[in-house]
Write a protein that holds these residues in place. Sequence first.
Motif, PDB file in Angstrom:
ATOM      1  N   GLN A   6      -9.530  58.562  27.177  1.00 52.71           N
ATOM      2  CA  GLN A   6      -8.973  57.209  27.279  1.00 52.71           C
ATOM      3  C   GLN A   6      -9.471  56.281  26.185  1.00 52.71           C
ATOM      4  O   GLN A   6      -9.097  55.124  26.131  1.00 52.71           O
ATOM      5  CB  GLN A   6      -9.283  56.599  28.652  1.00 52.71           C
ATOM      6  N   ASP A  28     -10.641  51.134  25.031  1.00 52.77           N
ATOM      7  CA  ASP A  28     -10.722  52.029  26.185  1.00 52.77           C
ATOM      8  C   ASP A  28      -9.595  51.684  27.159  1.00 52.77           C
ATOM      9  O   ASP A  28      -9.608  50.612  27.768  1.00 52.77           O
ATOM     10  CB  ASP A  28     -12.096  51.840  26.853  1.00 52.77           C
ATOM     11  N   ASP A  29      -8.624  52.588  27.280  1.00 51.12           N
ATOM     12  CA  ASP A  29      -7.503  52.350  28.183  1.00 51.12           C
ATOM     13  C   ASP A  29      -6.900  53.696  28.571  1.00 51.12           C
ATOM     14  O   ASP A  29      -6.298  54.361  27.728  1.00 51.12           O
ATOM     15  CB  ASP A  29      -6.457  51.462  27.508  1.00 51.12           C
ATOM     16  N   SER A  33      -4.541  54.114  25.068  1.00 55.50           N
ATOM     17  CA  SER A  33      -5.591  53.579  24.197  1.00 55.50           C
ATOM     18  C   SER A  33      -5.124  53.425  22.751  1.00 55.50           C
ATOM     19  O   SER A  33      -5.677  52.635  21.997  1.00 55.50           O
ATOM     20  CB  SER A  33      -6.835  54.466  24.249  1.00 55.50           C
ATOM     21  N   ARG A  61     -10.518  47.935  28.597  1.00 54.99           N
ATOM     22  CA  ARG A  61      -9.119  47.907  29.014  1.00 54.99           C
ATOM     23  C   ARG A  61      -8.663  46.483  29.335  1.00 54.99           C
ATOM     24  O   ARG A  61      -9.377  45.705  29.975  1.00 54.99           O
ATOM     25  CB  ARG A  61      -8.960  48.777  30.261  1.00 54.99           C
TER      26      ARG A  61
END
Length: 201
Positions: A6, A28-29, A33, A61
Amino acid sequence: MAGFPQVCFIRNTVSNPNIIVGDYTYYDDPEDSEGFERNVLYHFPFVGDRLVIGKFCAIARGVQFIMNGANHRMSGISTYPFEIFGNGWEAVAPADGELLHKGDTVIGNDVWIGYESLVMPGVHIGNGAIVAARSVVVSDVPAYAIVGGNPARVIRERFPRDVAARLESIAWWDWPIDKVTQHLQVIVSGDVDALEACARS
């Protein structure tokens, strides 16, 4: 990224020339991302402002950056942007310099920006700062300060001002990556004297 799918080094994915990102800065997702640019809002090319992010930053995120294109004229009775709809309304377009322009948004090196924080136009966040989750950053953040809230305020300093100044002069983030790797144990420690010794070596 091995072990953390991520997380993405966003310098490799950003295409907008007015978004400048340093090495090893990540977003960070778990959903996307690589789509960091979607979080840079109202960033119109004709405005010309830049988002500059340093090296080794950790961006959580949902962090969003509001850029100068979001500003409306406030000098008249109405703030409504009639001019963008045409049909004769463009006659009331703001003159050059009439819209508020706070300049570039600049994030230093080794900055951690927490979950769903919002950074407003023209803000400068200093090296080594931490922005708490869901903060709204409306004014500049000193180096090595921890800020939080809406509007974000300094919660505490990570180091005394003189130590923060020493850390900024060391600027470990500008070292060659081999040197960073060699001295990681000291970089993640709290031993500023040892870090200065590494800088001299």
